[in-house]
Design a protein around this motif. Structure first.
Motif, PDB file in Angstrom:
ATOM      1  N   ALA A 207     -43.786 -19.954 -27.204  1.00  0.00           N
ATOM      2  CA  ALA A 207     -43.902 -18.540 -27.553  1.00  0.00           C
ATOM      3  C   ALA A 207     -44.272 -18.326 -29.007  1.00  0.00           C
ATOM      4  O   ALA A 207     -44.992 -17.382 -29.340  1.00  0.00           O
ATOM      5  CB  ALA A 207     -42.586 -17.829 -27.244  1.00  0.00           C
ATOM      6  N   GLY A 208     -43.750 -19.192 -29.890  1.00  0.00           N
ATOM      7  CA  GLY A 208     -44.026 -18.996 -31.310  1.00  0.00           C
ATOM      8  C   GLY A 208     -43.583 -17.627 -31.776  1.00  0.00           C
ATOM      9  O   GLY A 208     -42.450 -17.219 -31.538  1.00  0.00           O
ATOM     10  N   ARG A 209     -44.498 -16.904 -32.393  1.00  0.00           N
ATOM     11  CA  ARG A 209     -44.175 -15.583 -32.942  1.00  0.00           C
ATOM     12  C   ARG A 209     -44.642 -14.444 -32.036  1.00  0.00           C
ATOM     13  O   ARG A 209     -44.743 -13.295 -32.486  1.00  0.00           O
ATOM     14  CB  ARG A 209     -44.785 -15.438 -34.334  1.00  0.00           C
ATOM     15  N   MET A 210     -44.912 -14.729 -30.783  1.00  0.00           N
ATOM     16  CA  MET A 210     -45.323 -13.681 -29.848  1.00  0.00           C
ATOM     17  C   MET A 210     -44.251 -12.601 -29.768  1.00  0.00           C
ATOM     18  O   MET A 210     -43.059 -12.897 -29.779  1.00  0.00           O
ATOM     19  CB  MET A 210     -45.539 -14.273 -28.454  1.00  0.00           C
ATOM     20  N   THR A 211     -44.690 -11.359 -29.707  1.00  0.00           N
ATOM     21  CA  THR A 211     -43.748 -10.250 -29.551  1.00  0.00           C
ATOM     22  C   THR A 211     -43.405 -10.071 -28.076  1.00  0.00           C
ATOM     23  O   THR A 211     -44.139 -10.506 -27.184  1.00  0.00           O
ATOM     24  CB  THR A 211     -44.344  -8.945 -30.100  1.00  0.00           C
ATOM     25  N   GLY A 212     -42.284  -9.398 -27.826  1.00  0.00           N
ATOM     26  CA  GLY A 212     -41.901  -9.069 -26.464  1.00  0.00           C
ATOM     27  C   GLY A 212     -41.313 -10.210 -25.667  1.00  0.00           C
ATOM     28  O   GLY A 212     -41.185 -10.099 -24.446  1.00  0.00           O
ATOM     29  N   VAL A 213     -40.966 -11.307 -26.322  1.00  0.00           N
ATOM     30  CA  VAL A 213     -40.338 -12.433 -25.634  1.00  0.00           C
ATOM     31  C   VAL A 213     -38.826 -12.282 -25.783  1.00  0.00           C
ATOM     32  O   VAL A 213     -38.271 -12.507 -26.860  1.00  0.00           O
ATOM     33  CB  VAL A 213     -40.801 -13.786 -26.201  1.00  0.00           C
ATOM     34  N   GLY A 214     -38.163 -11.873 -24.710  1.00  0.00           N
ATOM     35  CA  GLY A 214     -36.729 -11.634 -24.767  1.00  0.00           C
ATOM     36  C   GLY A 214     -35.939 -12.678 -24.013  1.00  0.00           C
ATOM     37  O   GLY A 214     -36.500 -13.595 -23.397  1.00  0.00           O
ATOM     38  N   LEU A 215     -34.642 -12.541 -24.053  1.00  0.00           N
ATOM     39  CA  LEU A 215     -33.760 -13.450 -23.330  1.00  0.00           C
ATOM     40  C   LEU A 215     -33.873 -13.209 -21.832  1.00  0.00           C
ATOM     41  O   LEU A 215     -34.045 -12.076 -21.388  1.00  0.00           O
ATOM     42  CB  LEU A 215     -32.313 -13.236 -23.770  1.00  0.00           C
ATOM     43  N   ASP A 216     -33.780 -14.288 -21.044  1.00  0.00           N
ATOM     44  CA  ASP A 216     -33.689 -14.111 -19.603  1.00  0.00           C
ATOM     45  C   ASP A 216     -32.220 -13.945 -19.219  1.00  0.00           C
ATOM     46  O   ASP A 216     -31.345 -13.887 -20.099  1.00  0.00           O
ATOM     47  CB  ASP A 216     -34.371 -15.262 -18.855  1.00  0.00           C
ATOM     48  N   ASP A 217     -31.935 -13.854 -17.929  1.00  0.00           N
ATOM     49  CA  ASP A 217     -30.555 -13.610 -17.499  1.00  0.00           C
ATOM     50  C   ASP A 217     -29.615 -14.704 -17.984  1.00  0.00           C
ATOM     51  O   ASP A 217     -28.504 -14.416 -18.458  1.00  0.00           O
ATOM     52  CB  ASP A 217     -30.485 -13.498 -15.974  1.00  0.00           C
ATOM     53  N   LEU A 218     -30.041 -15.954 -17.879  1.00  0.00           N
ATOM     54  CA  LEU A 218     -29.201 -17.050 -18.360  1.00  0.00           C
ATOM     55  C   LEU A 218     -29.002 -16.949 -19.860  1.00  0.00           C
ATOM     56  O   LEU A 218     -27.896 -17.161 -20.376  1.00  0.00           O
ATOM     57  CB  LEU A 218     -29.823 -18.399 -17.995  1.00  0.00           C
TER      58      LEU A 218
END
Length: 235
Positions: free
Chosen positions: A21-32
């Motif tokens: 992902a690096g510095r990509m925006t919009g990468v959030g935590l998943d359920d785990l």
């Protein structure tokens, strides 16, 4: 001296699918990942935290909130771009399994001190900025809150590995020997003589001893007696 808890963000949707992902925006935590950071926040809740400093990326901000929400008194938070993810340049957004075929992959594994990501930053430059930021915040926390203060830095796997390598006196070329798991806690103090690494990549265990004793700057000859367990004499 102050004590810093180096916390990696929880697992993300990109981690789960093998994407860099690096510095990509919009990468959030998943359920785990959300479950992981709740557990990490619960572990740290027994320690009064002076401040929480976070990388600006979403996954770290979510992790920092989980920690702050479980702290009595809601410690102040700060965002520091110097703790952000490595700039992987043209590698960002690619699948890890595809990147393993790149010629640069071998150098990333065996000689990371020589690596400059195409269109991005060098791993040496990443380490330099991250270590400088951690040491700067650590000195500021100790100056304001005293030598028993504990603070949290929320960042990324390669960032934390590079900070730990510096604290351990390891050459950057050996930092791939370290593992920093999602939502894990590593513990470092910066003494007058040397840094001391108290723990790396822990995902369980009691941390309340940090609220009961100030880590010593000198290493005990023979290893010392360790930290008292909760409820034991001296705890």
């Amino acid at each position: 001296m102050a004590t810093v808890l180096l916390v990696r963000h929880g697992r993300t949707t990109a981690n789960a699918t093998g994407l860099l992902a690096g510095r990509m925006t919009g990468v959030g935590l998943d359920d785990l990942g959300r479950d992981q950071v709740v557990r990490t926040g619960d572990r740290i809740a027994s320690v009064p935290v002076a401040t929480v400093v976070s990388s600006p990326l979403d996954r770290c901000a979510e992790t920092a909130r989980a920690i702050v929400d479980r702290q009595p008194g809601a410690p102040p938070t700060e965002v520091d771009a110097e703790l952000t993810e490595c700039d992987y340049g043209q590698w960002q957004g690619h699948r890890l399994e595809d990147l393993t075929t790149e010629d640069l992959w071998r150098a990333v594994q065996s000689q990371p001190s020589t690596v400059i990501f195409p269109g991005g930053e060098s791993l040496a430059g990443m380490q330099s900025r991250a270590v400088a930021a951690i040491r700067r915040h650590d000195a500021a926390v100790e100056a304001e809150h005293g030598p028993g203060a504990v603070w949290v830095a929320v960042s990324h796997g390669d960032i934390i590995k590079s900070v730990l390598a510096d604290a351990l006196g390891m050459h950057l070329d050996m930092f791939q020997r370290l593992e920093v798991a999602p939502a894990s806690v590593s513990i470092v103090t910066y003494g007058a003589s040397r840094p001391r690494v108290w723990a790396t990549s822990t995902d369980s265990g009691d941390l309340s001893w940090l609220a009961r004793s100030v880590p010593s700057g000198d290493a005990p000859v023979g290893g010392g007696a360790g930290t008292p367990a909760p409820g034991s004499p001296g705890a």
